[in-house]
Design a protein around this motif. Structure first.
Motif, mmCIF file in Angstrom:
data_model
loop_
_atom_site.group_PDB
_atom_site.id
_atom_site.type_symbol
_atom_site.label_atom_id
_atom_site.label_comp_id
_atom_site.label_asym_id
_atom_site.label_seq_id
_atom_site.Cartn_x
_atom_site.Cartn_y
_atom_site.Cartn_z
ATOM 1 N N UNK A 1 0.830 -1.204 0.000
ATOM 2 C CA UNK A 1 0.000 0.000 0.000
ATOM 3 C C UNK A 1 0.863 1.251 0.000
ATOM 4 N N UNK A 2 1.959 1.224 0.752
ATOM 5 C CA UNK A 2 2.838 2.383 0.866
ATOM 6 C C UNK A 2 3.695 2.613 -0.376
ATOM 7 N N UNK A 3 3.699 1.657 -1.296
ATOM 8 C CA UNK A 3 4.471 1.854 -2.525
ATOM 9 C C UNK A 3 5.782 1.111 -2.561
ATOM 10 N N UNK A 4 5.964 0.133 -1.680
ATOM 11 C CA UNK A 4 7.186 -0.661 -1.701
ATOM 12 C C UNK A 4 8.429 0.180 -1.503
ATOM 13 N N UNK B 1 -1.751 -0.316 11.598
ATOM 14 C CA UNK B 1 -0.963 0.404 10.594
ATOM 15 C C UNK B 1 -1.504 0.113 9.198
ATOM 16 N N UNK B 2 -1.815 -1.143 8.932
ATOM 17 C CA UNK B 2 -2.377 -1.508 7.629
ATOM 18 C C UNK B 2 -3.686 -0.769 7.379
ATOM 19 N N UNK B 3 -4.559 -0.743 8.373
ATOM 20 C CA UNK B 3 -5.837 -0.058 8.226
ATOM 21 C C UNK B 3 -5.641 1.444 8.054
ATOM 22 N N UNK B 4 -4.721 2.026 8.840
ATOM 23 C CA UNK B 4 -4.476 3.463 8.757
ATOM 24 C C UNK B 4 -3.907 3.884 7.420
ATOM 25 N N UNK B 5 -2.945 3.107 6.894
ATOM 26 C CA UNK B 5 -2.368 3.454 5.595
ATOM 27 C C UNK B 5 -3.365 3.240 4.464
ATOM 28 N N UNK B 6 -4.252 2.256 4.604
ATOM 29 C CA UNK B 6 -5.272 2.038 3.571
ATOM 30 C C UNK B 6 -6.250 3.212 3.523
ATOM 31 N N UNK B 7 -6.605 3.755 4.704
ATOM 32 C CA UNK B 7 -7.587 4.848 4.756
ATOM 33 C C UNK B 7 -6.943 6.185 4.425
ATOM 34 N N UNK B 8 -5.751 6.452 4.983
ATOM 35 C CA UNK B 8 -5.146 7.782 4.858
ATOM 36 C C UNK B 8 -3.932 7.825 3.936
ATOM 37 N N UNK B 9 -3.561 6.685 3.336
ATOM 38 C CA UNK B 9 -2.295 6.601 2.619
ATOM 39 C C UNK B 9 -2.128 7.593 1.485
ATOM 40 N N UNK B 10 -3.191 7.961 0.815
ATOM 41 C CA UNK B 10 -3.087 8.850 -0.343
ATOM 42 C C UNK B 10 -3.284 10.323 0.015
ATOM 43 N N UNK B 11 -3.463 10.611 1.287
ATOM 44 C CA UNK B 11 -3.631 12.006 1.717
ATOM 45 C C UNK B 11 -2.293 12.736 1.601
ATOM 46 N N UNK B 12 -2.314 13.941 1.058
ATOM 47 C CA UNK B 12 -1.126 14.780 0.998
ATOM 48 C C UNK B 12 -1.492 16.163 1.526
ATOM 49 N N UNK B 13 -0.623 16.739 2.340
ATOM 50 C CA UNK B 13 -0.881 18.021 2.992
ATOM 51 C C UNK B 13 -0.152 19.145 2.264
ATOM 52 N N UNK C 1 0.762 6.428 10.170
ATOM 53 C CA UNK C 1 0.307 6.985 8.887
ATOM 54 C C UNK C 1 0.550 8.488 8.774
ATOM 55 N N UNK C 2 0.353 9.232 9.875
ATOM 56 C CA UNK C 2 0.605 10.678 9.836
ATOM 57 C C UNK C 2 2.069 10.968 9.562
ATOM 58 N N UNK C 3 2.966 10.194 10.180
ATOM 59 C CA UNK C 3 4.399 10.368 9.942
ATOM 60 C C UNK C 3 4.733 10.184 8.470
ATOM 61 N N UNK C 4 4.208 9.147 7.854
ATOM 62 C CA UNK C 4 4.474 8.908 6.436
ATOM 63 C C UNK C 4 3.860 10.001 5.567
ATOM 64 N N UNK C 5 2.665 10.463 5.920
ATOM 65 C CA UNK C 5 2.006 11.518 5.142
ATOM 66 C C UNK C 5 2.819 12.806 5.181
ATOM 67 N N UNK C 6 3.319 13.182 6.348
ATOM 68 C CA UNK C 6 4.095 14.418 6.487
ATOM 69 C C UNK C 6 5.346 14.364 5.619
ATOM 70 N N UNK C 7 6.084 13.271 5.677
ATOM 71 C CA UNK C 7 7.326 13.166 4.899
ATOM 72 C C UNK C 7 7.040 13.098 3.401
ATOM 73 N N UNK C 8 5.989 12.376 3.012
ATOM 74 C CA UNK C 8 5.646 12.308 1.593
ATOM 75 C C UNK C 8 5.152 13.654 1.077
ATOM 76 N N UNK C 9 4.513 14.462 1.939
ATOM 77 C CA UNK C 9 3.991 15.760 1.522
ATOM 78 C C UNK C 9 5.091 16.803 1.371
ATOM 79 N N UNK C 10 6.174 16.681 2.145
ATOM 80 C CA UNK C 10 7.234 17.690 2.137
ATOM 81 C C UNK C 10 8.341 17.344 1.152
#
Length: 494
Positions: free
Chosen positions: A60-63, A115-127, A426-435
């Motif tokens: 889900x996270x993109x490998x 973690x699996x559930x959180x990344x599935x729900x919020x994984x594509x969110x970008x801030x 999931x929030x940690x991954x979203x923040x780093x992917x967004x920046x």
């Protein structure tokens, strides 16, 4: 404008996702192997469920093509995956040396499911968060490299024991400077590798510009008896080459295998020996450290003495931190945080939880000294060590290892495990992917720092540092250096 981006242009890094077939085969191999080794049916079933959650989350996270995927892979390997494969290979029961094994594996399964559930729900969110100021031309890159090499070396020198020059300890302004700027050496390695790849059209990856900061990092790792200092530049090299589409050849894999074997059989045992016989290198001024290390290196040492020191370290850890029973597996146990997590889970299984005490200490520690002069000088390792019983009452802080899984359960019970897995990661991954852009220098540095921290013990307070302070520090450094190189006149500029 000669845009400074990855060697492969706009192509995304290879993801290397897991196919369902490979995932099922791997889980079946672990389940059969652990069952034959005497592991209970319940543990095997929960282990298989946990591995399934890890594999799905990874995809889900993109490998290996995203910051979240790579960081999560390192975290999962260090906490659970390596340990379970090693147990099968060594043919040891997976519940052996675990305290409260059924509760431990239940907590692990719950955490990775969340973690699996959180990344599935919020994984594509970008801030809409600010982006770092990346180099745009080769001239800017060269200036950034020079600045990063000089300032990063100075900061690492101060952090490693520059009291000889600064006259201060870990609480001074110089220490805050060192904490904020020592990551520039990592940035210099990344810049040098990307520059070499660009100049050779992706054919070569190492030159003298790469080796200089690499050697500096190794030297300071040796002075601090820090094994991570030896691994960190190699990790930066592997990340940068992978994310820039560099095709590794057979010789690279041979060197990698040789390096791993040398680290396990020679480097790590010698660092343990150096740490035991170096008379407290971690707290001495730089000059005394250098003299002591030089004396150790120049004094012929029988290998049996070094092996005895390693065996002594294994014996001291045996019972409460070693997950494996076979001799010579001390380093492997350091890559199996499920063992130390089980100490905390067992200690708090009766209903006691320490709440926000540990998180508060680590959160206050991430505030710079010039903003909060009375901040704590020791992390939450004291609380963790005393709760688990690893540290005696006479020791104030032994800097005990722990992962966020054990720490969240020790602090808040099962509810803490659910909330951390469902929202914090999931929030940690979203923040780093967004920046950060994973193909650009500051994105690789951010991933390198995140991955190297996940490769070690991480508490809830450390997660807050990674989530809040680390991106702010990197953004500040990127704008400081980026603006500086843009105002410095270079040949051909007006």
């Amino acid at each position: 404008m000669n845009e400074y981006i990855a060697v492969t242009g706009n192509d995304a890094p290879k993801q290397y996702k897991l196919s369902p077939f490979i995932l099922v085969i791997a889980i079946a191999f672990l389940a059969i192997g652990e069952a034959l080794a005497g592991t209970s049916v319940y543990f095997v079933a929960m282990m298989a469920s946990t591995m399934l959650c890890i594999g799905i989350t990874y995809n889900i996270l993109g490998g290996l093509g995203s910051i979240g995927g790579i960081a999560f892979s390192i975290f999962a390997l260090n906490t659970f995956v390596i340990s379970q494969f090693a147990k099968v290979i060594l043919f040891e029961s997976a519940i052996q040396n675990l305290e409260a094994p059924q509760l431990t594996i239940t907590v692990y399964m719950l955490f990775y499911f969340c973690i699996m559930l959180g990344t599935f729900v919020f994984g594509r969110v970008r801030l809409p968060l600010p982006k770092p100021l990346e180099p745009r031309t080769d001239k800017q890159m060269n200036l950034m490299y020079l600045f990063s090499l000089v300032v990063g070396t100075l900061a690492t020198f101060i952090f490693a024991g520059g009291e000889l020059l600064t006259g201060g300890g870990d609480e001074g302004t110089s220490h805050s400077f060192a904490v904020g700027f020592q990551g520039l050496l990592f940035f210099a390695v990344v810049l040098a590798i990307q520059s070499r790849l660009r100049r050779s059209n992706g054919l070569h990856s190492v030159d003298m510009k790469v080796l200089i900061p690499w050697i500096v990092l190794i030297v300071f790792g040796l002075l601090n008896t820090e094994r991570a200092g030896v691994i960190r530049p190699a990790f930066a090299y592997a990340l940068t080459c992978h994310l820039n589409g560099f095709e590794f050849k057979r010789k690279h894999y041979i060197w990698a295998v040789a390096g791993i074997v040398a680290f396990v059989t020679i480097i790590s045992p010698y660092f343990i020996y150096e740490r035991l016989h170096g008379r407290g290198l971690g707290g001495e001024p730089f000059l005394e450290k250098s003299q002591e290390v030089f004396h150790l290196l120049s004094t012929p040492t029988d290998w049996t003495t070094i092996a005895a020191a390693t065996k002594g370290a294994e014996g001291a850890a045996e019972g409460r931190t070693n997950y494996f029973s076979r001799p010579g597996t001390y380093v492997l146990s350091r890559l199996s945080l499920i063992r130390v997590d089980s100490n905390m889970i067992s200690a708090c299984s009766g209903g006691y939880h320490y709440g926000f005490q540990a998180v508060k200490i680590d959160a206050l520690m991430m505030i710079p000294h010039f903003l909060y002069k009375d901040k704590p000088t020791s992390n939450s390792g004291g609380i963790i060590g005393h709760v688990t019983g690893i540290a005696s009452d006479e020791i104030e802080n032994n800097y005990s290892s722990m992962s966020p899984i054990g720490d969240s359960y020790g602090a808040f019970g099962l509810m803490g495990v659910v909330l951390v897995g469902l929202f914090v990661f999931p929030t940690l991954f979203i923040v780093y992917e967004s920046i950060f852009d994973i193909r650009r220098p500051w994105g690789i540095v951010a991933l390198g720092i995140l991955g190297s921290r996940f490769g070690q013990a991480v508490t809830l307070g450390s997660l807050l540092t990674l989530l809040i302070r680390q991106p702010i520090d990197l953004l500040f450094l990127s704008y400081l250096i980026g603006i500086l190189v843009r105002v410095i006149p270079t040949r051909g500029s007006r």
